[in-house]
Motif scaffolding. Sequence first.
Motif, PDB file in Angstrom:
ATOM      1  N   ARG A   1     124.524  48.892  82.453  1.00  0.00           N
ATOM      2  CA  ARG A   1     125.176  47.718  81.888  1.00  0.00           C
ATOM      3  C   ARG A   1     124.229  46.513  81.836  1.00  0.00           C
ATOM      4  N   ILE A   2     123.252  46.485  82.717  1.00  0.00           N
ATOM      5  CA  ILE A   2     122.276  45.395  82.698  1.00  0.00           C
ATOM      6  C   ILE A   2     121.190  45.652  81.660  1.00  0.00           C
ATOM      7  N   ALA A   3     120.663  46.874  81.615  1.00  0.00           N
ATOM      8  CA  ALA A   3     119.475  47.156  80.813  1.00  0.00           C
ATOM      9  C   ALA A   3     119.767  47.641  79.411  1.00  0.00           C
ATOM     10  N   VAL A   4     120.908  48.288  79.200  1.00  0.00           N
ATOM     11  CA  VAL A   4     121.134  48.964  77.921  1.00  0.00           C
ATOM     12  C   VAL A   4     122.319  48.377  77.172  1.00  0.00           C
ATOM     13  N   ARG A   5     123.503  48.557  77.702  1.00  0.00           N
ATOM     14  CA  ARG A   5     124.687  48.171  76.921  1.00  0.00           C
ATOM     15  C   ARG A   5     125.899  48.049  77.827  1.00  0.00           C
ATOM     16  N   ARG A   6     126.682  47.016  77.610  1.00  0.00           N
ATOM     17  CA  ARG A   6     127.956  46.859  78.289  1.00  0.00           C
ATOM     18  C   ARG A   6     129.074  47.367  77.377  1.00  0.00           C
ATOM     19  N   GLY A   7     130.043  48.012  77.984  1.00  0.00           N
ATOM     20  CA  GLY A   7     131.155  48.521  77.192  1.00  0.00           C
ATOM     21  C   GLY A   7     132.290  48.956  78.088  1.00  0.00           C
ATOM     22  N   PRO A   8     133.443  49.250  77.521  1.00  0.00           N
ATOM     23  CA  PRO A   8     134.599  49.651  78.336  1.00  0.00           C
ATOM     24  C   PRO A   8     134.384  50.955  79.092  1.00  0.00           C
ATOM     25  N   LEU A   9     133.632  51.911  78.490  1.00  0.00           N
ATOM     26  CA  LEU A   9     133.400  53.181  79.171  1.00  0.00           C
ATOM     27  C   LEU A   9     132.589  52.973  80.438  1.00  0.00           C
ATOM     28  N   SER A  10     131.494  52.228  80.325  1.00  0.00           N
ATOM     29  CA  SER A  10     130.655  52.010  81.500  1.00  0.00           C
ATOM     30  C   SER A  10     131.403  51.200  82.557  1.00  0.00           C
ATOM     31  N   PHE A  11     132.253  50.252  82.128  1.00  0.00           N
ATOM     32  CA  PHE A  11     133.015  49.466  83.091  1.00  0.00           C
ATOM     33  C   PHE A  11     134.016  50.353  83.835  1.00  0.00           C
ATOM     34  N   ALA A  12     134.686  51.237  83.109  1.00  0.00           N
ATOM     35  CA  ALA A  12     135.635  52.151  83.743  1.00  0.00           C
ATOM     36  C   ALA A  12     134.921  53.092  84.712  1.00  0.00           C
TER      37      ALA A  12
ATOM     38  N   VAL B   1     121.325  49.502  70.111  1.00  0.00           N
ATOM     39  CA  VAL B   1     122.636  49.140  69.578  1.00  0.00           C
ATOM     40  C   VAL B   1     123.724  49.961  70.235  1.00  0.00           C
ATOM     41  N   ASP B   2     123.468  51.258  70.402  1.00  0.00           N
ATOM     42  CA  ASP B   2     124.458  52.142  71.005  1.00  0.00           C
ATOM     43  C   ASP B   2     123.914  52.653  72.309  1.00  0.00           C
ATOM     44  N   GLY B   3     124.790  53.182  73.158  1.00  0.00           N
ATOM     45  CA  GLY B   3     124.337  53.710  74.430  1.00  0.00           C
ATOM     46  C   GLY B   3     124.762  55.143  74.589  1.00  0.00           C
ATOM     47  N   LEU B   4     125.873  55.355  75.263  1.00  0.00           N
ATOM     48  CA  LEU B   4     126.364  56.713  75.454  1.00  0.00           C
ATOM     49  C   LEU B   4     127.171  57.195  74.262  1.00  0.00           C
ATOM     50  N   ILE B   5     127.297  56.357  73.214  1.00  0.00           N
ATOM     51  CA  ILE B   5     128.083  56.759  72.062  1.00  0.00           C
ATOM     52  C   ILE B   5     127.382  57.881  71.317  1.00  0.00           C
TER      53      ILE B   5
END
Length: 489
Positions: free
Chosen positions: A231-242, A480-484
Motif C-alpha cells: 500500500r505504501i510502494a505500489v497501490r492502495r485499494g479496498p482489496l489490500s485494505f481488507a 497504475v494497477d497492482g493485484l488487478i
Amino acid sequence: MTPSTARAISAWPWPLAAAALGVGAVAWPVAALGAVGGAAAVALAALAPGAAVGVTVLAVLFVRPIEHLFPIAALGYLDEALVLLCAVVLPLRRIAGGGRLRAFPGQWWFAGFAAAGLLSGVVLGVEPVTYLSGAVVIGKGLVFAWAVAQVDWTERHLLVAARAGAGLVVACLVATALNALLPGPWAAVMASDANAIESRGFLPSLVGPFSHPIDLGQFMALSAIAVTAWRIAVRRGPLSFALLLATAAAAVSSARRTAIGSLAAGWMWVKAVGRSTGALLAIAVCIPLGALVLAEPIGAVVTATYEDYLDPHGDPEARTVLTRDSFAVAADHFPAGAGFGRFGSAVAAETYSPEYVERGYPDIWGLGRGEENGRFLTDTEWPAIIGEAGFLGFAAFAIGLFAIHRAARRLWLSAGSPLARWAGLVAAGWTIACLVQSVATVTFTGPPMYGLFFGLVGVVTALSDRPGAERAPHSTTRPVDGLIPGGRT
C-alpha cells in the motif's frame, strides 16, 4: 549413416529408459517414485527456477502440518531436500548461462558464523555427523538465499509472486475462519500440541492451516507487513485494505505475544521507512487512549510476561534458562562456542547434547529427554547461535542481518520500479519482525518462516544487481494497477 538410421539410434534410449523404469517400479516402487520425482524436480528448477523457488517456499511453510497429517519420517526432510535442489541447480544454471555467481548481503559475515560453529566442533572433538548435521539445519536458510540470488528476477516475477501470495493468504484466512467456527474438530485434525491451543484470555489460539498457533501468528504477521508495504510502494485499494485488516486480526487470534509484537514492530518500521508520518502520528495519539481502554488485559499480559521471564524469585522459563546458559557456554568455549549440534538446536535436542547433561537439564521439565519432556529445547533462536558459534559467531550473524536490512532499505530508496521498491520495503520490515519473532521461535533457521525471509533476501540481491537498478532516489512512480489481473507494472 542415413538420416532415418540416425533418428532410430537417437530414439532408442527413451523406450529403454521407460522399460527400465517400469521394471524398477515393480521391484522397488518407492525408489522408482523417488527417481521420477527427483528428475521432475531437477527439470522444474532448470526450466522454471521461479516456480522451483515458489514450491520450496511452500514446502518450508507447510512441512510441519504435512508431517503432522502424514507421519512419514521422510516428509520431515522435504524442505531441506528442496533447498538442496535449489542450491545445486540454480547456481549451475546461472554458470551455464555465462553469468557470475552473486553474493547476498552479509554473506561473508554469515560464512564467518558458519566457520565459527564448524571449527568449534572440530576443536572440541564433536562427532562430525553431529556438527555437520547441525550446520545443515542452522545454515539452510542462508544457502537458500544464495541459491535464490542466482535467478534473474524481474517485475513480472514480482507481480506473479504478489498475486500468488495474495491467493495463498486468502486461502490461509479461509482456513483460519473455519478453525474459528469449528475449533474442536479442526484442532483434532490439525493441531500438533493440545496444550498450545488453549485460549489465552479472550484470544482463541487458532492454528489455521498450520499445526501450531505460533506458525499461524508468524505467517499472518509477515503477510500484514507485506500488504502494508504494498500500500505504501505500489497501490492502495479496498482489496489490500481488507487483507491488511484480516491478516492482522489472524495474527492476533494466534494469541502469541511474539506474533503480535512482531506485527506491531514490523508495521511501524515499514511505516517509518516509508515515511508515512500521518499513520505514525495517529498511532502516537491512539496509543495512550488504547492503553486506558485496555489497561486490564495489557496489565495482565505485562504481569504474566514479567513473572515468566524476569522475576528473579520465580522459576525461570525454559527459553530463559537456554538464553542465560548460552552465554555461559560461549564463555566456557571462548572465542567460539560448543560447536554446531551441541546447544539450543534441533540436532542438540535429538542427540541430547552433553552440554545439557552437564547443566542438569534432564531434571528440568521442558528441557529433558524425549519429545514431551524436551518440548522447549528448541523454543527460541538465539541460544543456538550464541551457544554453538560463540560470541564471535553471534556478532557475525547479527552483522549479517544488519547488512540484509541495509541492502533492503537501499533498494527501497533507490530502485526505479515500484515493485522492486516494494520488495526492498518488505525485506526491511520482515527483518525487524523476524528479529522479534526469534525471541520465542526459530525464525531464521527453522520452518515455517526461513524460506519466505531468505527467499526474499535472494530476490533483493538479484534486483539490486540489475543494470539500472539504482535510479532516482525517493522515486514516487507507481504502477497504475497492482493485484488487478491484467494490470500493467
